[in-house]
Design a protein around this motif. Structure first.
Motif, PDB file in Angstrom:
ATOM      1  N   ALA A  21       0.833  -1.215   0.000  1.00  0.00           N
ATOM      2  CA  ALA A  21       0.000   0.000   0.000  1.00  0.00           C
ATOM      3  C   ALA A  21       0.861   1.256   0.000  1.00  0.00           C
ATOM      4  CB  ALA A  21      -0.927  -0.006   1.216  1.00  0.00           C
ATOM      5  N   PHE A  22       1.983   1.183   0.678  1.00  0.00           N
ATOM      6  CA  PHE A  22       2.828   2.375   0.798  1.00  0.00           C
ATOM      7  C   PHE A  22       3.675   2.597  -0.448  1.00  0.00           C
ATOM      8  CE2 PHE A  22       6.293   5.052   2.147  1.00  0.00           C
ATOM      9  CZ  PHE A  22       5.704   5.919   3.049  1.00  0.00           C
TER      10      PHE A  22
ATOM     11  N   LEU B  18      -1.290  -0.221   6.356  1.00  0.00           N
ATOM     12  CA  LEU B  18      -0.252   0.775   6.095  1.00  0.00           C
ATOM     13  C   LEU B  18       0.286   1.340   7.417  1.00  0.00           C
ATOM     14  CD1 LEU B  18      -0.381   3.345   3.227  1.00  0.00           C
ATOM     15  CD2 LEU B  18       0.709   3.871   5.374  1.00  0.00           C
ATOM     16  N   VAL B  19      -0.613   1.581   8.355  1.00  0.00           N
ATOM     17  CA  VAL B  19      -0.176   2.070   9.667  1.00  0.00           C
ATOM     18  C   VAL B  19       0.730   1.025  10.322  1.00  0.00           C
ATOM     19  CG1 VAL B  19      -0.953   2.625  12.002  1.00  0.00           C
ATOM     20  CG2 VAL B  19      -2.131   3.612  10.027  1.00  0.00           C
TER      21      VAL B  19
ATOM     22  N   LEU C 118      -1.879   6.703  12.770  1.00  0.00           N
ATOM     23  CA  LEU C 118      -3.148   6.695  12.038  1.00  0.00           C
ATOM     24  C   LEU C 118      -3.517   8.123  11.640  1.00  0.00           C
ATOM     25  CD1 LEU C 118      -5.704   5.245  11.020  1.00  0.00           C
ATOM     26  CD2 LEU C 118      -6.708   5.598  13.286  1.00  0.00           C
ATOM     27  N   HIS C 119      -3.373   9.043  12.578  1.00  0.00           N
ATOM     28  CA  HIS C 119      -3.642  10.457  12.320  1.00  0.00           C
ATOM     29  C   HIS C 119      -2.768  10.949  11.159  1.00  0.00           C
ATOM     30  CE1 HIS C 119      -3.932  14.734  14.322  1.00  0.00           C
ATOM     31  NE2 HIS C 119      -4.578  14.661  13.187  1.00  0.00           N
ATOM     32  N   GLN C 120      -1.474  10.615  11.237  1.00  0.00           N
ATOM     33  CA  GLN C 120      -0.537  11.035  10.195  1.00  0.00           C
ATOM     34  C   GLN C 120      -0.916  10.430   8.842  1.00  0.00           C
ATOM     35  OE1 GLN C 120       2.102  13.137  10.356  1.00  0.00           O
ATOM     36  NE2 GLN C 120       2.571  12.775   8.193  1.00  0.00           N
ATOM     37  N   THR C 121      -1.267   9.135   8.857  1.00  0.00           N
ATOM     38  CA  THR C 121      -1.511   8.407   7.609  1.00  0.00           C
ATOM     39  C   THR C 121      -2.756   8.902   6.880  1.00  0.00           C
ATOM     40  OG1 THR C 121      -0.413   6.444   8.454  1.00  0.00           O
ATOM     41  CG2 THR C 121      -1.986   6.110   6.660  1.00  0.00           C
TER      42      THR C 121
ATOM     43  N   TYR D 250       2.582  -1.119   8.830  1.00  0.00           N
ATOM     44  CA  TYR D 250       3.866  -1.064   8.110  1.00  0.00           C
ATOM     45  C   TYR D 250       4.757   0.035   8.686  1.00  0.00           C
ATOM     46  CZ  TYR D 250       7.050   0.073   4.249  1.00  0.00           C
ATOM     47  OH  TYR D 250       8.156   0.356   3.498  1.00  0.00           O
ATOM     48  N   LEU D 251       4.167   1.216   8.880  1.00  0.00           N
ATOM     49  CA  LEU D 251       4.959   2.330   9.418  1.00  0.00           C
ATOM     50  C   LEU D 251       5.405   2.032  10.849  1.00  0.00           C
ATOM     51  CD1 LEU D 251       2.870   5.364   8.095  1.00  0.00           C
ATOM     52  CD2 LEU D 251       5.056   4.533   7.230  1.00  0.00           C
ATOM     53  N   GLN D 252       4.530   1.379  11.593  1.00  0.00           N
ATOM     54  CA  GLN D 252       4.879   1.058  12.980  1.00  0.00           C
ATOM     55  C   GLN D 252       6.030   0.060  13.064  1.00  0.00           C
ATOM     56  OE1 GLN D 252       0.969  -0.278  14.133  1.00  0.00           O
ATOM     57  NE2 GLN D 252       0.590   1.552  15.386  1.00  0.00           N
ATOM     58  N   THR D 253       6.118  -0.816  12.096  1.00  0.00           N
ATOM     59  CA  THR D 253       7.082  -1.916  12.211  1.00  0.00           C
ATOM     60  C   THR D 253       8.270  -1.790  11.260  1.00  0.00           C
ATOM     61  OG1 THR D 253       5.660  -3.204  10.743  1.00  0.00           O
ATOM     62  CG2 THR D 253       5.405  -3.574  13.105  1.00  0.00           C
TER      63      THR D 253
END
Lengths: 409, 398
Positions: free
Chosen positions: B55-56, B248-249, B208-211, B251-254
């Motif tokens: 997704a990213f 996607l969130v 989540l807010h950022q995404t 993914y960013l977290q990990t």
């Protein structure tokens, strides 16, 4: 019940036809398919066909299958076997001056089925022939001369299939002609057809991508914008030197109006291509190459991800090293070959920094090919490719081997 | 004879297959890459990571699947090549808010300028005389570690009144949460607001807010979380599913934290000591430890981002007159320095540093520090050439 009945009829008919086949009646028209003779524009007819007795229809086709082991920056998906395409030809001489030929392609095991060519030719004069139907736009040489068994490489040239959209065919009409004078030949083709659509600058490839329009089968039914795509080519050949072709394809590509309402400016696409092929007389080295430029009206307020200029091409050098009876094949040939290819998807500079937009790739593909007959090839390729992103960051390295077979049948 | 030749060919083929691993290009050194998952993910988490990666990095938006019609970029990966810092090509322009509080241009084209448009549409123009600032996209690496920290951990470094007299204050940016925000154990509300920790002004509370903000304001894509189309300002059907957003969130977290290079090099060791001694580490705090989180691979881990996630006065030179949340216009969140040395790998071989990419080298970025960073900047200027180079080498090793 009705379908069962029809199935039974076809089954019986096919049995009857099989029963009638006598191999002595099958007449094979063999041609040299290695591109060493004839003009590129003849490629659609320069194929082996099988004709049964006095039937007006002849059949043919080719198949490609390969194995590959490729990797990208140290990561590989492992061993892969593919059948990129199987193509069937049906040709018919309706009258000595009226011919029909069709090319039906099944890609990737039938995932995509397309009519690549289905046109009638009316011959009025050697210099004036009318062609109508699904035609292959004569941009460059590869688009018309793309049959797998003719090439020593498992993959098609990237510039011709991903920058230009080979195989690119459309519904339309045009005229073509040829003239031979001693060792000289020249030919021309010009067509008006349906063409591209907005997807070439609005797609999931994130770049100007002419092949995106191939996904729209509606182009075989109607024009996307009511504007014809014009394609024209002029080629000249000397039997002792080789052939050079110059071609142009262009027109309005976007849907600028609908229901009489203007939606956008008319946006123009222009493609220029030059193609050459020759055989060096002293070494029998065969050289074929093609280069193309794409110019496209991308709105300045749209993303520069979608470039307004592209360029790219390839050159193949094929050197026969053994031409003698081998492994039971009386006319076998062993070739070494090499392909160089380059594509710049986005020629320009960033508005923000003035720096060059990258988004390009180059590849070198050494190859070994064995042709037990002119119409069949077993090929082994090694591909090394560097792909640079839009920003010019360190390139992605791709390499691996491809082993494949391809043959007319 | 024919049989012999055929067998030879077969043997050759087998040898080639056997040697395949040597045929593909070598992988780059792991410490030169910013993408890739943190260690310790389960198989199912890796699968989810791959979904988010797609997704990213692979999902490109066009007008057929939700792009715009007004937008800045066509995919997440366009702004964060290789999960690294962005290029001026995708620099964002935020506008409209010139003092702490609420942006008066929300719902009127703000807070972000969509400077591109699909054919047939006109992109937004900055309103006359409005305050604005340009933001170069940051790197994504290690964001999950920063998100996992508690508000209390962040507040432990805040010193709004500079009570210790070191010239460094550091304040959190308190942000009014969006309706979909669900506070977790790490969050603590103050007057209904929460500490922001992502973005140049720390205006996003969590990933989540950022995404979903980025989907909406950068790509013009609506979600159930941010359903208002930035062009029509009307709610529309979601153009990306909740599942994709959550993947996607995740993914960013990990995404893994950047791996330092040449850490034991004498100059790097010296530079690291100098970095602390001239006061840089007061804001660029080196070491943190995550608490227990719902992602096991992120729990109770030490990590080294070189940030305090707080806002600092950076002086008039970096004051663009624009702000977000409770930040002053001259305040900026301390950017993490991990991965700094790898910036050219995602910025086209160049450095584009500070909030708007104005600094073309690490040294230039240091010299543009003002306000609370003035002391460290002056100390850096007073260093001899070898010591300056040691600091720069250390920063490039991160």
């Amino acid at each position: 019940m009705k379908s069962i009945f029809i199935t039974l009829i076809f089954f019986n008919l096919s049995l009857a036809v099989q029963a009638q086949i006598d191999s002595t009646l099958l007449r094979r028209s063999t041609v040299d398919t290695t591109m060493a003779k004839g003009m590129n524009m003849d490629a659609v007819y320069n194929r082996p066909f099988l004709q049964m007795g006095k039937m007006p229809v002849s059949l043919g086709g080719y198949v490609e299958a390969d194995y590959q082991y490729m990797g990208e920056d140290g990561v590989t998906d492992g061993h892969t076997f593919r059948i990129p395409r199987m193509t069937l030809f049906v040709a018919s001489t309706i009258h000595r001056k009226i011919k029909f030929l069709s090319e039906l392609e099944l890609e990737e095991g039938g995932k995509e089925i397309s009519i690549e060519f289905a046109a009638m030719d009316f011959s009025f004069h050697p210099l004036v022939n009318l062609r109508g139907g699904v035609v292959m736009n004569p941009i460059g040489a590869f688009n018309q001369n793309h049959d797998g068994p003719k090439w020593e490489f498992a993959d098609r040239p990237i510039a011709m299939t991903q920058m230009l959209p080979a195989t690119w065919s459309n519904v339309g009409f045009g005229i073509y002609g040829k003239q031979y004078v001693n060792d000289w030949a020249f030919g021309y083709e010009t067509y008006v057809t349906n063409g591209f659509d907005d997807s070439i600058i609005s797609n999931t490839e994130n770049k100007t991508f002419l092949p995106a329009s191939k996904a729209s089968k509606k182009r075989f039914d109607e024009s996307s914008n009511g504007q014809p795509l014009v394609t024209g080519k002029f080629a000249i050949r000397h039997n002792m030197v080789g052939e050079i072709g110059l071609s142009y394809m262009g027109g309005i590509f976007n849907k600028f109006q609908e229901d009489g309402l203007i939606l956008d400016d008319k946006r123009l696409l222009d493609v220029l291509a030059v193609d050459v092929n020759t055989t060096l007389p002293f070494s029998k080295t065969f050289i074929v190459g093609e280069w193309a430029w794409v110019m496209i009206d991308v709105p300045e307020t749209y993303s520069q991800t979608y470039g307004n200029k592209q360029r790219g091409g390839f050159i193949d050098v094929v050197q026969p090293v053994l031409s003698q009876p081998m492994l039971g094949f009386s006319n076998a040939v062993l070739n070494i070959a090499c392909r160089l290819e380059y594509v710049d998807w986005n020629t320009g500079k960033f508005q923000e920094t003035g720096g060059n937009i990258s988004e390009h790739l180059w590849a070198i593909v050494p190859a070994l090919s064995f042709r037990p007959t002119a119409q069949t090839v077993i090929r082994a390729n090694y591909r090394y490719m560097q792909q640079t992103d839009l920003l010019g960051n360190p390139p992605t390295l791709i390499s691996g081997i491809q082993l494949g077979v391809s043959s007319y049948f | 004879m024919q049989l012999t030749r055929s067998l030879c060919f077969l043997c050759l083929f087998c040898l080639v297959l056997n040697g395949c691993q040597g045929i593909i290009p070598e992988a780059p050194e792991e410490n030169t890459l910013l993408d890739g998952p943190v260690e310790g993910l389960s198989n199912s988490e890796r699968k989810r990571f791959l979904n988010g990666d797609f997704a990213f990095n692979a999902e490109v938006f066009s007008s057929a699947n939700g792009l715009g019609p007004l937008f800045v970029a066509t995919s997440c990966g366009s702004c964060h090549a290789g999960d690294g810092k962005g290029h001026p090509f995708t620099t964002l322009t935020r506008f409209g808010q010139s003092a702490p509080g609420v942006n008066p241009f929300i719902g009127k084209g703000g807070p972000q300028l969509q400077n591109r448009a699909v054919p047939g549409y006109e992109p937004e123009q900055l309103p006359d005389g409005v305050a604005f600032s340009r933001f170069t996209p940051p790197a994504n690496t290690g964001l999950g570690f920063l998100e996992a920290l508690t508000d209390a951990q962040i507040l432990a470094n805040a010193d709004p009144d500079d009570s210790d007299g070191d010239g460094i204050s550091g304040v959190p940016n308190y942000i009014a949460p969006p309706p979909y925000f669900q506070p977790g154990a790490t969050h603590a509300a103050v007057d209904g607001k929460y500490i922001g920790r992502f973005g140049k002004k720390a205006a996003a509370i969590d990933l989540l807010h950022q995404t979903v903000n980025a989907y909406n304001q950068d790509i013009g894509v609506t979600t159930t979380f941010e359903p208002v189309d930035p062009h029509t300002h009307l709610p529309t059907d979601p153009e990306v599913s909740d599942q994709v957003v959550h993947d996607l969130v995740f993914y960013l977290q990990t995404l893994k934290e950047p791996i330092p290079r040449a850490s034991s090099d004498a100059d790097v060791v010296k530079g690291k000591a100098l970095f602390s001694s001239i006061g840089c580490a007061s804001c660029h705090i080196q070491e943190w430890t995550t608490p227990e989180t719902n992602i096991k691979a992120l729990s109770n881990k030490k990590f080294y981002p070189y940030t305090d996630l707080l806002l600092h006065d950076m002086g008039p030179g970096l004051d663009d007159g624009y702000t977000e949340g409770s930040a002053e216009t001259y305040e900026w969140r301390t950017p993490p320095l991990w991965g700094l040395g790898l910036s050219p790998n995602s910025q086209g071989g160049n450095y584009f540093l500070l909030h708007d990419g104005r600094a073309k080298s690490i040294e230039e970025a240091i010299l543009l520090h003002g306000g609370e960073g003035q002391f460290s900047k002056t100390q850096f200027e007073l260093l001899v050439k070898e010591d300056k180079e040691a600091i720069l080498k250390f920063l490039k090793s991160l």
